[in-house]
Design a protein around this motif. Structure first.
Motif, short mmCIF file in Angstrom:
data_model
loop_
_atom_site.label_atom_id
_atom_site.label_comp_id
_atom_site.label_asym_id
_atom_site.label_seq_id
_atom_site.Cartn_x
_atom_site.Cartn_y
_atom_site.Cartn_z
N ASP A 8 35.09 9.29 -8.32
CA ASP A 8 35.96 10.59 -8.86
C ASP A 8 35.14 12.02 -9.06
O ASP A 8 35.81 12.91 -8.90
CB ASP A 8 36.14 9.99 -10.99
N ALA A 9 34.48 11.79 -9.40
CA ALA A 9 33.25 13.09 -9.14
C ALA A 9 32.69 13.35 -7.38
O ALA A 9 33.02 15.27 -7.48
CB ALA A 9 31.79 12.57 -9.56
N GLU A 10 33.47 13.11 -6.44
CA GLU A 10 32.99 13.59 -4.61
C GLU A 10 34.07 13.56 -4.23
O GLU A 10 34.56 12.48 -3.89
CB GLU A 10 32.01 12.90 -4.45
N PRO A 11 35.94 13.45 -4.86
CA PRO A 11 36.51 13.10 -4.31
C PRO A 11 37.13 14.27 -2.84
O PRO A 11 37.55 13.71 -2.05
CB PRO A 11 37.62 14.35 -5.06
N GLU A 12 35.25 14.74 -2.18
CA GLU A 12 35.78 15.52 -1.18
C GLU A 12 34.78 14.86 0.50
O GLU A 12 34.61 15.32 0.62
CB GLU A 12 35.47 17.03 -0.95
N ALA A 64 20.00 10.67 7.46
CA ALA A 64 21.83 10.60 7.47
C ALA A 64 21.60 12.02 7.18
O ALA A 64 21.17 12.73 6.81
CB ALA A 64 21.67 10.34 5.38
N ALA A 65 22.29 12.12 8.29
CA ALA A 65 23.16 13.33 8.28
C ALA A 65 24.88 13.42 8.21
O ALA A 65 26.08 13.26 8.05
CB ALA A 65 23.07 13.75 9.87
N ASP A 66 25.09 15.08 8.07
CA ASP A 66 26.67 15.39 7.47
C ASP A 66 27.37 16.64 7.72
O ASP A 66 26.28 17.09 7.30
CB ASP A 66 26.72 14.09 6.44
N LEU A 67 28.27 16.76 8.27
CA LEU A 67 28.73 18.17 8.43
C LEU A 67 28.88 18.64 6.86
O LEU A 67 28.84 19.71 6.15
CB LEU A 67 29.98 18.81 9.66
N ASN A 68 29.99 17.41 6.56
CA ASN A 68 30.14 18.33 4.74
C ASN A 68 28.95 18.79 3.95
O ASN A 68 28.54 17.37 3.78
CB ASN A 68 31.40 16.76 4.52
N PRO A 69 29.46 19.45 3.23
CA PRO A 69 27.78 19.93 2.02
C PRO A 69 28.37 18.66 0.63
O PRO A 69 27.05 18.57 0.52
CB PRO A 69 27.73 21.55 2.25
N HIS A 70 29.71 18.15 0.57
CA HIS A 70 29.29 18.08 -0.46
C HIS A 70 28.76 15.93 0.04
O HIS A 70 28.37 15.25 -1.05
CB HIS A 70 30.78 17.96 -1.02
N ALA A 71 29.03 15.91 1.05
CA ALA A 71 28.21 14.45 1.16
C ALA A 71 26.41 14.85 1.59
O ALA A 71 26.48 13.27 1.09
CB ALA A 71 29.15 13.87 2.80
N VAL A 72 26.57 15.43 2.12
CA VAL A 72 24.84 15.60 2.16
C VAL A 72 24.40 16.04 0.93
O VAL A 72 23.31 15.29 0.39
CB VAL A 72 24.41 17.08 2.90
N GLU A 113 48.15 17.34 10.64
CA GLU A 113 46.27 17.72 9.78
C GLU A 113 46.77 18.76 8.25
O GLU A 113 47.39 19.83 7.89
CB GLU A 113 45.73 18.44 10.84
N TRP A 114 45.47 19.12 7.28
CA TRP A 114 45.17 19.78 6.69
C TRP A 114 44.09 19.76 6.63
O TRP A 114 42.68 19.18 7.39
CB TRP A 114 45.60 19.58 5.42
N ASP A 115 43.21 21.31 6.64
CA ASP A 115 41.96 21.57 6.71
C ASP A 115 40.78 21.30 4.59
O ASP A 115 41.13 22.43 4.28
CB ASP A 115 42.12 22.72 6.91
N ASP A 116 40.86 20.55 4.83
CA ASP A 116 40.21 19.92 4.02
C ASP A 116 38.73 18.83 4.26
O ASP A 116 38.99 18.68 5.32
CB ASP A 116 40.51 19.47 2.23
N TRP A 117 37.62 18.66 3.33
CA TRP A 117 36.32 17.48 3.72
C TRP A 117 37.54 16.35 4.08
O TRP A 117 36.05 15.34 5.17
CB TRP A 117 35.92 18.10 3.25
N MET A 118 38.07 15.48 3.75
CA MET A 118 38.97 14.36 3.44
C MET A 118 39.34 13.86 5.38
O MET A 118 39.71 13.23 6.12
CB MET A 118 39.50 14.03 2.53
N GLU A 119 39.99 15.54 5.68
CA GLU A 119 41.17 15.01 6.56
C GLU A 119 39.68 15.46 7.87
O GLU A 119 40.24 14.20 8.63
CB GLU A 119 41.55 16.18 6.67
#
Length: 193
Positions: A8-12, A64-72, A113-119
């Protein structure tokens, strides 16, 4: 905060699913003989689940590496050494003994396609290999001479096509794990040079 609360806290952020578990199991089995001098990179870490399993179950040093700042942020909160990165770009040559990747692999019609981190975490472009092919081109640079890559692929992306592309970048490939689902089969490839 437990994993259920994080959803719930990190939907992206891509959270652990069947593909994550399959890759973590295969990587941990493959790295069972690792030692504290071995360095492992997980590209596209998402929640940090796979990197966390490798960190907990092997003595190797894990990044661990990721482009998504929320994942980082989420992976750091899990106690992982984490870097914001586009694939392997910021890392030194021959820096890792193993690289693990669960790439975005779902074939996606560009019109849908949509432009968000989950996509970005899910979409592999029209053929499912829009991220896999550049990864295979770039990963040899950061891999130690006797290094290994654990790459999760889907039957939707064409496993044989991925194996062929890997071969063009100097890798031999063997399937070390697979699991079938109603709409696809997931396979973990072990890539060696």
């Amino acid at each position: 905060m437990g994993l259920e609360d994080r959803r719930d806290a990190e939907p992206e952020v891509y959270q652990p699913a069947e593909d994550s578990h399959l890759l973590a199991d295969a990587a941990c089995d493959g790295l069972a003989d690792a030692d504290e001098n071995d360095r492992v990179l997980e590209v596209g870490t998402g929640s940090g689940y796979v990197a966390g399993r490798i960190d907990a179950e092997t003595p190797a040093r894990v990044v661990a590496a990721d482009l998504n700042p929320h994942a980082v942020r989420q992976a750091r909160e899990e106690g992982l050494e984490t870097v914001r990165a586009d694939l392997v770009s910021p890392f030194a040559d021959a820096a890792f003994d193993a690289v693990v990747f669960n790439p975005p692999y779902l074939p996606t019609d560009p019109d849908n396609e949509w432009d968000d981190w989950m996509e970005r975490a899910l979409s592999g472009g029209e053929d499912g290999r829009a991220v896999i092919d550049p990864f295979l081109e770039r990963v040899p640079r950061v891999l130690a001479p006797d290094g290994v890559v654990y790459l999760l692929v889907s039957s939707l992306t064409g496993v044989d096509d991925v194996v062929e592309e890997a071969g063009e970048h100097g890798f031999s490939a063997v399937a070390v794990a697979d699991e079938s689902f109603p709409f696809e089969t997931l396979t973990v490839l072990e890539l060696l040079r």
